[in-house]
Write a protein that holds these residues in place. Structure first.
Motif, PDB file in Angstrom:
ATOM      1  N   ARG A  78      -3.359  21.445  39.447  1.00 59.48           N
ATOM      2  CA  ARG A  78      -2.281  21.627  40.257  1.00 59.48           C
ATOM      3  C   ARG A  78      -2.836  22.646  41.605  1.00 59.48           C
ATOM      4  NH1 ARG A  78       3.217  22.690  40.930  1.00 59.48           N
ATOM      5  NH2 ARG A  78       3.344  20.671  39.818  1.00 59.48           N
ATOM      6  N   VAL A  79      -2.885  21.920  42.588  1.00 59.20           N
ATOM      7  CA  VAL A  79      -3.212  22.441  44.128  1.00 59.20           C
ATOM      8  C   VAL A  79      -2.091  22.613  44.735  1.00 59.20           C
ATOM      9  CG1 VAL A  79      -4.920  22.137  45.951  1.00 59.20           C
ATOM     10  CG2 VAL A  79      -5.500  21.064  43.723  1.00 59.20           C
ATOM     11  N   ILE A  80      -2.104  24.092  45.279  1.00 62.58           N
ATOM     12  CA  ILE A  80      -1.156  24.374  46.308  1.00 62.58           C
ATOM     13  C   ILE A  80      -1.797  24.646  47.608  1.00 62.58           C
ATOM     14  CG2 ILE A  80       0.545  26.246  47.235  1.00 62.58           C
ATOM     15  CD1 ILE A  80       1.468  25.045  44.359  1.00 62.58           C
ATOM     16  N   THR A  81      -1.112  23.827  48.714  1.00 60.47           N
ATOM     17  CA  THR A  81      -1.591  23.771  50.175  1.00 60.47           C
ATOM     18  C   THR A  81      -0.330  24.415  50.861  1.00 60.47           C
ATOM     19  OG1 THR A  81      -0.724  21.546  50.265  1.00 60.47           O
ATOM     20  CG2 THR A  81      -3.137  21.878  49.816  1.00 60.47           C
ATOM     21  N   GLN A  82      -0.777  25.024  52.128  1.00 58.26           N
ATOM     22  CA  GLN A  82       0.080  25.418  53.259  1.00 58.26           C
ATOM     23  C   GLN A  82      -0.332  24.766  54.299  1.00 58.26           C
ATOM     24  OE1 GLN A  82      -0.499  29.885  53.209  1.00 58.26           O
ATOM     25  NE2 GLN A  82      -1.535  29.650  55.270  1.00 58.26           N
ATOM     26  N   SER A  83       0.976  24.547  55.117  1.00 53.07           N
ATOM     27  CA  SER A  83       0.582  24.033  56.331  1.00 53.07           C
ATOM     28  C   SER A  83       1.147  25.053  57.446  1.00 53.07           C
ATOM     29  CB  SER A  83       1.301  22.675  56.457  1.00 53.07           C
ATOM     30  OG  SER A  83       1.318  22.055  57.622  1.00 53.07           O
ATOM     31  N   ARG A  84       0.394  25.296  58.378  1.00 48.40           N
ATOM     32  CA  ARG A  84       0.779  26.240  59.588  1.00 48.40           C
ATOM     33  C   ARG A  84       1.407  25.293  60.681  1.00 48.40           C
ATOM     34  NH1 ARG A  84      -0.732  31.306  59.225  1.00 48.40           N
ATOM     35  NH2 ARG A  84       0.014  31.598  61.343  1.00 48.40           N
ATOM     36  N   GLY A  85       1.284  23.839  60.455  1.00 46.42           N
ATOM     37  CA  GLY A  85       2.047  23.080  61.337  1.00 46.42           C
ATOM     38  C   GLY A  85       3.510  22.879  61.278  1.00 46.42           C
ATOM     39  N   ALA A  86       4.032  23.814  59.962  1.00 48.28           N
ATOM     40  CA  ALA A  86       5.454  23.803  59.625  1.00 48.28           C
ATOM     41  C   ALA A  86       6.109  25.192  60.682  1.00 48.28           C
ATOM     42  CB  ALA A  86       5.798  24.402  58.206  1.00 48.28           C
ATOM     43  N   LEU A  87       5.300  25.710  61.261  1.00 45.18           N
ATOM     44  CA  LEU A  87       5.618  26.927  62.006  1.00 45.18           C
ATOM     45  C   LEU A  87       6.197  26.510  63.542  1.00 45.18           C
ATOM     46  CD1 LEU A  87       2.687  29.300  61.843  1.00 45.18           C
ATOM     47  CD2 LEU A  87       4.738  29.740  60.800  1.00 45.18           C
ATOM     48  N   ASP A  88       5.829  25.233  63.925  1.00 36.68           N
ATOM     49  CA  ASP A  88       6.393  24.627  65.050  1.00 36.68           C
ATOM     50  C   ASP A  88       6.265  23.316  65.149  1.00 36.68           C
ATOM     51  OD1 ASP A  88       7.386  24.011  67.460  1.00 36.68           O
ATOM     52  OD2 ASP A  88       6.283  25.167  68.627  1.00 36.68           O
ATOM     53  N   VAL A  89       7.656  22.448  64.532  1.00 42.03           N
ATOM     54  CA  VAL A  89       7.083  21.080  64.174  1.00 42.03           C
ATOM     55  C   VAL A  89       7.229  20.332  65.687  1.00 42.03           C
ATOM     56  CG1 VAL A  89       8.376  21.307  62.211  1.00 42.03           C
ATOM     57  CG2 VAL A  89       9.723  20.856  63.847  1.00 42.03           C
ATOM     58  N   SER A  90       7.575  20.974  66.630  1.00 41.75           N
ATOM     59  CA  SER A  90       7.394  20.329  67.880  1.00 41.75           C
ATOM     60  C   SER A  90       6.329  20.050  68.354  1.00 41.75           C
ATOM     61  CB  SER A  90       8.463  20.886  68.905  1.00 41.75           C
ATOM     62  OG  SER A  90       7.612  22.224  69.470  1.00 41.75           O
ATOM     63  N   LYS A  91       5.107  20.510  67.713  1.00 37.72           N
ATOM     64  CA  LYS A  91       3.572  20.496  68.194  1.00 37.72           C
ATOM     65  C   LYS A  91       3.055  19.719  67.247  1.00 37.72           C
ATOM     66  CE  LYS A  91       3.389  24.937  70.426  1.00 37.72           C
ATOM     67  NZ  LYS A  91       2.809  26.321  70.509  1.00 37.72           N
ATOM     68  N   LYS A  92       1.982  18.894  67.566  1.00 36.26           N
ATOM     69  CA  LYS A  92       1.392  18.211  66.821  1.00 36.26           C
ATOM     70  C   LYS A  92       0.328  19.159  65.805  1.00 36.26           C
ATOM     71  CE  LYS A  92      -1.692  14.040  66.682  1.00 36.26           C
ATOM     72  NZ  LYS A  92      -2.407  12.857  67.519  1.00 36.26           N
ATOM     73  N   CYS A  93       0.282  18.607  64.588  1.00 32.80           N
ATOM     74  CA  CYS A  93      -0.157  19.291  63.552  1.00 32.80           C
ATOM     75  C   CYS A  93      -1.638  18.664  63.382  1.00 32.80           C
ATOM     76  CB  CYS A  93       0.467  19.319  62.152  1.00 32.80           C
ATOM     77  SG  CYS A  93      -0.611  20.024  60.926  1.00 32.80           S
ATOM     78  N   CYS A 194       3.252  15.197  54.992  1.00 32.95           N
ATOM     79  CA  CYS A 194       4.360  16.158  55.264  1.00 32.95           C
ATOM     80  C   CYS A 194       4.047  17.325  55.744  1.00 32.95           C
ATOM     81  CB  CYS A 194       5.267  16.410  54.019  1.00 32.95           C
ATOM     82  SG  CYS A 194       4.047  16.804  52.736  1.00 32.95           S
ATOM     83  N   PRO A 195       3.430  17.254  57.310  1.00 29.91           N
ATOM     84  CA  PRO A 195       2.837  18.521  57.747  1.00 29.91           C
ATOM     85  C   PRO A 195       4.018  19.509  58.278  1.00 29.91           C
ATOM     86  CG  PRO A 195       2.934  16.508  59.512  1.00 29.91           C
ATOM     87  CD  PRO A 195       3.161  16.036  57.818  1.00 29.91           C
ATOM     88  N   ASP A 196       5.026  19.164  58.112  1.00 36.43           N
ATOM     89  CA  ASP A 196       6.171  19.937  58.519  1.00 36.43           C
ATOM     90  C   ASP A 196       6.672  20.727  57.287  1.00 36.43           C
ATOM     91  OD1 ASP A 196       7.111  17.806  57.471  1.00 36.43           O
ATOM     92  OD2 ASP A 196       8.952  17.692  58.803  1.00 36.43           O
ATOM     93  N   VAL A 197       5.929  20.542  56.158  1.00 35.47           N
ATOM     94  CA  VAL A 197       6.681  21.339  54.879  1.00 35.47           C
ATOM     95  C   VAL A 197       5.371  22.554  54.632  1.00 35.47           C
ATOM     96  CG1 VAL A 197       6.903  21.092  52.361  1.00 35.47           C
ATOM     97  CG2 VAL A 197       7.510  19.206  53.922  1.00 35.47           C
ATOM     98  N   PRO A 198       6.077  23.489  54.475  1.00 37.40           N
ATOM     99  CA  PRO A 198       5.238  24.797  54.508  1.00 37.40           C
ATOM    100  C   PRO A 198       4.292  24.868  53.304  1.00 37.40           C
ATOM    101  CG  PRO A 198       7.277  25.294  55.025  1.00 37.40           C
ATOM    102  CD  PRO A 198       7.748  23.940  54.675  1.00 37.40           C
TER     103      PRO A 198
END
Length: 261
Positions: A78-93, A194-198
């Motif tokens: 089980r690996v947990i990842t976080q995406s800072r792309g979720a902070l502003d979905v209007s910007k390209k992650c 799913c880059p917009d999922v935190p």
């Protein structure tokens, strides 16, 4: 994406190594002895609009098998990842915006059908070294009688297990092979799918299939760390940024007279 079939479909489209599935309209399963129309079952495949995902059974790879007793289930990481792309979905992650926070080896118990019944061995995400193990079996104990004294423990051990209890097999101290490649695969998959999922939990398989030695079994959007360790500063800084961003969005909605969703 939490839907298992949606995950497999989208993963295949995005060239993510998901667990293989059979692409046939349906299968028939028969009991070898029953007669008279008994013991026969028909399963319509999800590929044909049915409810069932039909797959061949995946077997544990050599490294995993060495740390398990006989008759153990498929045992995943089980690996947990976080995406800072979720902070502003209007910007390209960018893929660099995704970070693997934790990794846990779920070493399945003898005779179990799945690794939900397992010893949870923490894994150092920097080195791949397997650390101490613990359990979470008490999470799944159901019924009011479990609250009675002596029934269900409130807590489990604090990562003091070093050997798999079914056979006294040493696990702690081993090193997961190619840990950086495994984590990069998961980070890339988060970015693609799913880059917009935190925060996302991934079930990663090290399989015996030489054509697909590493694959993703499924994705969990309502995930937990399964007792794994993680960089708390990185995690808490991310949460602070997320809450700040949500507050900013709420204030903007109030200012414009819109309903914040």
């Amino acid at each position: 994406m939490e839907n298992k079939w949606t995950f497999l479909e989208e993963g295949s489209k995005c060239d993510v190594p998901v667990s293989p599935y059979l692409d046939c309209p349906a299968i028939v399963v028969k009991h070898r002895n029953e007669e008279g129309g008994l013991g026969i079952h028909f399963y319509r495949n999800a590929t044909d609009g049915g409810d069932w995902i039909i797959q061949e059974r995946i077997l544990n790879g050599d490294w995993v098998t060495q740390h398990l007793p006989q008759n153990a289930p498929l045992s995943t990481f089980r690996v947990i990842t976080q995406s800072r792309g979720a902070l502003d979905v209007s910007k390209k992650c960018a893929v660099e915006d995704v970070t693997a926070l934790s990794c846990v080896f779920r070493a399945g118990r003898m005779g179990a059908l799945t690794d939900h019944d397992s010893i949870l061995f923490d894994v150092d995400v920097k080195t791949g070294k397997v650390l101490g193990g613990t359990t979470n079996a008490h999470w799944y104990r159901l019924g009011l009688h479990e609250v009675l004294p002596g029934r269900c423990p409130w807590r489990s051990s604090d990562h003091d297990i070093t050997h798999h209890p079914d056979g006294d097999i040493p696990v702690s101290g081993s090193v997961v092979p190619n840990i950086r490649e495994m984590l990069h695969l998961v980070e890339t998959s988060h970015w693609k799918l799913c880059p917009d999922v935190p925060l996302v939990g991934w079930d990663v398989v090290l399989s015996a299939d030489e054509k697909l030695p590493v694959c993703l079994l499924e994705v969990n959007l309502s995930c937990n760390f399964f007792r794994g360790s993680f960089d708390r500063k990185v995690y808490l800084d991310f949460l602070e940024d997320m809450v700040g961003r949500l507050q900013e969005m709420r204030l903007m909605a109030d200012r414009d007279g819109k309903k914040f969703k």
